[in-house]
Design an enzyme around this catalytic site. Sequence first.
Site, PDB file in Angstrom:
ATOM      1  N   HIS A 182      47.619  47.402  37.427  1.00  0.00           N
ATOM      2  CA  HIS A 182      48.626  47.573  36.551  1.00  0.00           C
ATOM      3  C   HIS A 182      48.577  48.161  35.185  1.00  0.00           C
ATOM      4  O   HIS A 182      47.445  48.318  34.480  1.00  0.00           O
ATOM      5  CB  HIS A 182      48.810  45.880  36.340  1.00  0.00           C
ATOM      6  CG  HIS A 182      47.766  45.183  35.441  1.00  0.00           C
ATOM      7  ND1 HIS A 182      47.744  45.226  34.100  1.00  0.00           N
ATOM      8  CD2 HIS A 182      46.789  44.333  35.917  1.00  0.00           C
ATOM      9  CE1 HIS A 182      46.491  44.561  33.578  1.00  0.00           C
ATOM     10  NE2 HIS A 182      45.967  44.115  34.875  1.00  0.00           N
ATOM     11  N   ASP A 189      41.003  46.234  30.942  1.00  0.00           N
ATOM     12  CA  ASP A 189      42.104  45.440  31.741  1.00  0.00           C
ATOM     13  C   ASP A 189      43.453  46.311  31.649  1.00  0.00           C
ATOM     14  O   ASP A 189      44.136  45.719  31.022  1.00  0.00           O
ATOM     15  CB  ASP A 189      42.270  44.019  31.396  1.00  0.00           C
ATOM     16  CG  ASP A 189      43.177  43.389  32.024  1.00  0.00           C
ATOM     17  OD1 ASP A 189      43.428  43.510  33.335  1.00  0.00           O
ATOM     18  OD2 ASP A 189      43.494  42.230  31.731  1.00  0.00           O
ATOM     19  N   GLU A 219      40.709  45.591  39.062  1.00  0.00           N
ATOM     20  CA  GLU A 219      40.421  44.779  37.853  1.00  0.00           C
ATOM     21  C   GLU A 219      39.051  44.859  37.452  1.00  0.00           C
ATOM     22  O   GLU A 219      38.142  45.134  38.234  1.00  0.00           O
ATOM     23  CB  GLU A 219      40.992  43.288  38.360  1.00  0.00           C
ATOM     24  CG  GLU A 219      42.353  43.319  38.500  1.00  0.00           C
ATOM     25  CD  GLU A 219      43.188  42.984  37.207  1.00  0.00           C
ATOM     26  OE1 GLU A 219      42.444  43.093  35.984  1.00  0.00           O
ATOM     27  OE2 GLU A 219      44.309  42.534  37.262  1.00  0.00           O
ATOM     28  N   GLU A 228      52.300  42.803  35.089  1.00  0.00           N
ATOM     29  CA  GLU A 228      50.985  41.899  36.024  1.00  0.00           C
ATOM     30  C   GLU A 228      50.484  40.544  35.059  1.00  0.00           C
ATOM     31  O   GLU A 228      50.305  39.453  35.464  1.00  0.00           O
ATOM     32  CB  GLU A 228      49.945  42.514  36.361  1.00  0.00           C
ATOM     33  CG  GLU A 228      48.808  41.980  37.286  1.00  0.00           C
ATOM     34  CD  GLU A 228      47.667  41.352  36.378  1.00  0.00           C
ATOM     35  OE1 GLU A 228      46.961  40.628  37.063  1.00  0.00           O
ATOM     36  OE2 GLU A 228      47.651  41.510  35.177  1.00  0.00           O
ATOM     37  N   GLU A 229      50.517  40.927  33.709  1.00  0.00           N
ATOM     38  CA  GLU A 229      50.165  40.133  32.796  1.00  0.00           C
ATOM     39  C   GLU A 229      51.031  38.845  32.498  1.00  0.00           C
ATOM     40  O   GLU A 229      50.446  37.801  32.257  1.00  0.00           O
ATOM     41  CB  GLU A 229      49.728  40.823  31.607  1.00  0.00           C
ATOM     42  CG  GLU A 229      48.565  41.712  31.566  1.00  0.00           C
ATOM     43  CD  GLU A 229      47.336  41.245  31.739  1.00  0.00           C
ATOM     44  OE1 GLU A 229      47.032  40.002  31.887  1.00  0.00           O
ATOM     45  OE2 GLU A 229      46.361  41.948  31.823  1.00  0.00           O
ATOM     46  N   HIS A 249      41.461  40.972  26.936  1.00  0.00           N
ATOM     47  CA  HIS A 249      42.357  40.081  26.301  1.00  0.00           C
ATOM     48  C   HIS A 249      41.725  39.663  25.053  1.00  0.00           C
ATOM     49  O   HIS A 249      42.108  38.829  24.086  1.00  0.00           O
ATOM     50  CB  HIS A 249      42.538  38.766  27.121  1.00  0.00           C
ATOM     51  CG  HIS A 249      43.529  39.088  28.201  1.00  0.00           C
ATOM     52  ND1 HIS A 249      44.037  37.921  28.679  1.00  0.00           N
ATOM     53  CD2 HIS A 249      43.483  40.187  29.195  1.00  0.00           C
ATOM     54  CE1 HIS A 249      44.886  38.316  29.932  1.00  0.00           C
ATOM     55  NE2 HIS A 249      44.303  39.706  30.194  1.00  0.00           N
ATOM     56  N   ASP A 282      50.379  47.273  32.473  1.00  0.00           N
ATOM     57  CA  ASP A 282      50.799  46.414  31.193  1.00  0.00           C
ATOM     58  C   ASP A 282      49.384  45.703  30.754  1.00  0.00           C
ATOM     59  O   ASP A 282      48.394  45.449  31.119  1.00  0.00           O
ATOM     60  CB  ASP A 282      51.824  45.384  31.456  1.00  0.00           C
ATOM     61  CG  ASP A 282      51.251  44.241  32.264  1.00  0.00           C
ATOM     62  OD1 ASP A 282      50.936  44.781  33.645  1.00  0.00           O
ATOM     63  OD2 ASP A 282      51.725  43.270  32.227  1.00  0.00           O
TER      64      ASP A 282
END
Length: 383
Positions: free
Chosen positions: A71, A103, A163, A135-136, A355, A73
Amino acid sequence: MNSALRETLAALLAFDTTSRESNLALIGFIRDFLAQRGVAAELLYDEGGTKANLYARLGPAGDGGVLLSGHTDVVPVDGQRWTVPPFALTERDGRCYGRGSADMKGFIACVLASLDRFLAEPLRLPLHLAFSYDEEVGCLGVRSLVAHLQASPQKPALCIIGEPTEMAPVYGHKGKVAMRCQVRGRACHSAYAPDGVNAIEQAAALIGHISRVGASLRQTRDTRFDPPFSTLQVGTIQGGAALNIVPQDCQFDFELRTLPDADAGAVLESIAAFARDQLLPAMQAQAPESDVTFQPLGAYPGLLTDPQGDFARWLAQWSGSDRFATVAFGTEGGLFDEIGMATLVCGPGSMAQGHKADEFVAVDQLERCMQMLGNLCDWMRCE
């Protein structure tokens, strides 16, 4: 870390692809990167035309082959105290810092930096590339890409989602359903509270039921997962206008994370049934306009691939690790699995760094990912 990988990672990190923003600039970069190597890409746009998935394939015609999925985003940096620029590559002490480095732009950079090797070989199977958006916020964007693959007569057979797993193969994760509940009552002056329907109190009763349902889910356990049971929790709540007004509205969001073989629908129905049968009759007897409604915010299925199968054995050889595990976070893997693509998760970095402020991926993790992709290329090469 070789210069091609460093330059590609730096380029990807420079794009602010926070989920609330467009990802088209980054997708355009990847499309041009592929076009320079003679690889055509298809873009699948969202309804507003501000975001897109990218799909490409190389190698021989026909179905089968391997899909590499990631992903584009990233999560916001708002309120986080970064000591390095979040949307730039900072390389220091064997680490590559930047939002999305772990990520999961590190994996995407490795895929792009490996393409020349794949293109130089006569492949016996096609290599598919899938880079998605949103995705997030619930694996939203990838769904059109999954539908595109499902309708294709040349669908991949295997899928690796990159991931961050510290390059350990992952065969399972839980599914997730995110829901919003809106409770409508009747407002009145708090001095005459019995004349109204207090939306916050009714929401609290429903939240209490959700808590009890969540506790009951602990009875079904699967020790392959941590925690070893499905979970249910309320994350946000808003309601009321002033202390001397009986609140007319209350809204709260809750999420259900299920073991792969659990019935999420049955859990959600038990919550809706409590609202319908236990709360609404009394609410509507006092105020007919009262209501309780539920709105899905996002969902994805769990993943559980056979860790003893051929694909798992191959991935262990490619990645150099047979330490198979499950993870607590979710991926689009269950969606690919549902359309008949055996799916495993394996990528550079750790979600322990994702994150967070000063997110990073270790250089040695990127190098291990490059080695995995090189081994995959050797396996796909014509004998």
